[in-house]
Design a protein around this motif. Structure first.
Motif, PDB file in Angstrom:
ATOM      1  N   ASN A  77       3.755   2.612  15.190  1.00 47.75           N
ATOM      2  CA  ASN A  77       4.453   3.133  14.011  1.00 47.75           C
ATOM      3  C   ASN A  77       5.567   2.187  13.586  1.00 47.75           C
ATOM      4  OD1 ASN A  77       2.881   5.472  13.883  1.00 47.75           O
ATOM      5  ND2 ASN A  77       4.230   6.602  15.264  1.00 47.75           N
ATOM      6  N   ASP A  78       6.289   1.650  14.568  1.00 46.32           N
ATOM      7  CA  ASP A  78       7.343   0.678  14.266  1.00 46.32           C
ATOM      8  C   ASP A  78       6.759  -0.549  13.575  1.00 46.32           C
ATOM      9  OD1 ASP A  78       9.165   2.342  15.515  1.00 46.32           O
ATOM     10  OD2 ASP A  78       9.130   1.244  17.420  1.00 46.32           O
ATOM     11  N   ALA A  79       5.622  -1.026  14.093  1.00 46.72           N
ATOM     12  CA  ALA A  79       4.983  -2.218  13.538  1.00 46.72           C
ATOM     13  C   ALA A  79       4.582  -2.003  12.088  1.00 46.72           C
ATOM     14  CB  ALA A  79       3.766  -2.592  14.380  1.00 46.72           C
ATOM     15  N   GLU A  80       3.972  -0.854  11.813  1.00 46.84           N
ATOM     16  CA  GLU A  80       3.492  -0.576  10.459  1.00 46.84           C
ATOM     17  C   GLU A  80       4.648  -0.353   9.486  1.00 46.84           C
ATOM     18  OE1 GLU A  80       0.908   2.656  11.261  1.00 46.84           O
ATOM     19  OE2 GLU A  80      -0.710   1.371  12.022  1.00 46.84           O
ATOM     20  N   ASN A  81       5.719   0.278   9.956  1.00 46.68           N
ATOM     21  CA  ASN A  81       6.894   0.474   9.105  1.00 46.68           C
ATOM     22  C   ASN A  81       7.563  -0.854   8.771  1.00 46.68           C
ATOM     23  OD1 ASN A  81       6.616   3.271   9.035  1.00 46.68           O
ATOM     24  ND2 ASN A  81       7.888   3.580  10.855  1.00 46.68           N
TER      25      ASN A  81
END
Length: 260
Positions: free
Chosen positions: A39-43
């Motif tokens: 989720n961090d990567a995609e955000n």
């Protein structure tokens, strides 16, 4: 448009490189070790094609990650960016130090098991010059936790990455395999005291991935710093040491290096 897979791209330089490549119109698949990190990567990188999840400290999970990557097809470029520095001995499920598993074994396993891309980029460090060129105890079985040193292990692993890149370049014709030193950049790994240029670091990644700047299509088996060729540790080019390294990795992972 190129399709590019970047390990360790949930934060740090890997994330910055991913964003740069997406902005240039390329299709980027991210990698994170867990759902929350995904989720961090995609955000951090909106516009990425997708995110693959795999804990590179686990050989079994790294093998599964390779399988998941292959389901997406063959990438034009794979950037082996993930790495650890601090954290102590920290045994993996297979009994190896996590730093060794992530920095050395994971790129080896992914290289062996993923569909061969046109270009491979491995991330090393100038600290590879201080690595143990004898390769006598790469998995720390003899030295063990009592003699463990994060810095020593990191230097060793970064030499392993150079050896792997140069071995692939020698053995796999038609695949451009290069290795870079991103410099000492202020990231979670590099720390606040780092004085390296993030812009220069990102440029080296991008140039190698997209074959631009000083990089030529047939450049392979080269060590790059600040987007320019430099000379790596001499031992990394020694074929006997390369074969010793491949044998040690095969014994540790159960994965044989594909010769042709």
């Amino acid at each position: 448009m190129a399709r590019i897979f970047i390990t360790g791209s949930s934060d740090g330089i890997g994330s910055v490189v991913a964003r740069d490549l997406v902005k240039r119109g390329h299709s980027v698949v991210l990698h994170a070790r867990s759902e929350s990190r995904a989720n961090d990567a995609e955000n951090a990188c909106p516009g990425a094609e997708s995110t693959l999840i795999g804990d590179l400290s686990s050989i079994a999970d790294t093998k599964r990650l390779a399988s998941e990557a292959n389901k997406l097809g063959t990438f034009d470029v794979v950037i082996h960016n993930a790495g650890l520095y601090h954290g102590g001995f920290k045994k993996t499920p297979e009994g190896f130090p996590a730093l060794f598993a992530v920095n050395t074994l994971a790129p080896y396993v992914l290289t062996c098991l993923m569909n061969r891309p046109k270009r491979l980029v491995y991330v090393s460090s100038s600290m590879h010059y201080s690595g143990d060129g004898t390769l006598k105890d790469i998995a720390w079985k003899e030295r063990g936790e009592k003699k463990w040193s994060d810095t020593t292990a990191y230097c060793d692993s970064k030499l392993h990455d150079v050896i792997l890149a140069l071995t692939v370049a020698r053995k796999w014709k038609g695949v451009a395999s290069n290795v870079l030193d991103p410099g000492w950049v202020s990231t979670k790994m590099g720390g606040r005291m780092a004085n390296g240029s993030p812009e220069s670091s990102v440029k080296t990644y991008v140039d190698l991935a997209l074959v631009q700047g000083n990089v030529k299509e047939d450049d392979t088996g080269e060590y790059w710093v600040d987007a320019k060729m430099r000379t790596p540790r001499e031992e990394a080019s020694d074929q006997l040491r390369q074969e010793t390294f491949l044998k040690a990795c095969e014994e540790a992972t159960g994965v044989k290096f594909p010769e042709a």
